[in-house]
Scaffold this active site. Structure first.
Site, PDB file in Angstrom:
ATOM      1  CG  HIS A   1      -1.969  -3.250   0.725  1.00 52.74           C
ATOM      2  ND1 HIS A   1      -1.460  -3.712  -0.479  1.00 52.74           N
ATOM      3  CD2 HIS A   1      -1.294  -3.921   1.685  1.00 52.74           C
ATOM      4  CE1 HIS A   1      -0.530  -4.622  -0.225  1.00 52.74           C
ATOM      5  NE2 HIS A   1      -0.408  -4.763   1.062  1.00 52.74           N
ATOM      6  CB  CYS A   2      -6.012  -5.541  -2.492  1.00 52.85           C
ATOM      7  SG  CYS A   2      -7.012  -4.331  -3.390  1.00 52.85           S
ATOM      8  CB  SER A   3      -3.480  -6.209  -6.780  1.00 50.59           C
ATOM      9  OG  SER A   3      -4.807  -6.603  -7.090  1.00 50.59           O
TER      10      SER A   3
END
Length: 209
Positions: A168-170
């Site tokens: 996951h990231c932003s």
């Protein structure tokens, strides 16, 4: 740079031979096309997303030819110029795939936020946050392990192969790149969280710095 020739277009047989030889191949098509179907072992970095050249620069081997999969021939000059702006002069060739890549392809699974929030605490998932350290320190999913995207190839030994890894990231963009990198290095149990930070930061299981 002006003296460098444009890379040659290669056919599918040539592309398949390069992949089997271990060549470094980057799929630069739009994310949705990469998600739908891509060649196993290719790294997906959408050329139409922000930070494209930075992400490419993290994973290219500057002393070895890089090969690109593009959507169509009209993108050839733009991606070549962008790559050469960061010193990627050894472009061995490009394959124009069209929107969909057929035959011998893989996909990357994604999970939405609702399913993730219901399951991640009880199923022993390894949540991999590929944002930078500052982002992670300010706002993070409880228990997530932080390895910034560009550090990933040299820190693979920190990752389990006996647990599901959720990247996951932003926004879901860097984490999709990460999922493709892990797949290249034979991590078979990887899924990408399809949710941006404004959504996942509302989870109860979010820690703040």
């Amino acid at each position: 740079i002006a003296d460098l020739q444009s890379p040659q277009l290669i056919d599918r047989a040539g592309l398949d031979a390069l992949r089997l030889s271990g060549a470094r191949i980057f799929d630069l098509r739009e994310q949705e096309h990469f998600l739908q179907a891509h060649l196993p072992g290719t790294i997906g970095i959408a050329h139409n997303k922000g930070g494209f050249v930075n992400h490419l620069g993290w994973f290219v081997e500057y002393d070895q030819p890089a090969y690109f999969i593009i959507g169509d021939e009209t993108q050839l000059d733009a991606v070549t110029r962008a790559a050469r702006d960061i010193g990627v002069d050894m472009i061995g060739g490009c394959y124009a795939a069209g929107s969909i890549l057929d035959g011998g392809v893989a996909d990357i699974e994604e999970i939405d936020l609702d399913e993730f929030s219901q399951r991640f605490r009880t199923e022993n998932w390894f949540v991999l946050d590929v944002r930078n350290r500052t982002e992670h320190s300010q706002n993070r999913i409880e228990g997530a392990h932080n390895i910034p995207l560009g550090h990933l190839p040299r820190r693979l030994g920190e990752l389990p192969k006996d647990r599901l890894i959720v990247t996951h990231c932003s926004s879901g963009h860097r984490s999709l790149i990460a999922a493709s990198v892990l797949a290249k290095y034979d991590f078979d149990n990887v899924i990408n969280l399809r949710a941006d930070e404004s959504a996942w930061s509302a989870l109860p299981a979010v820690e703040r710095g």
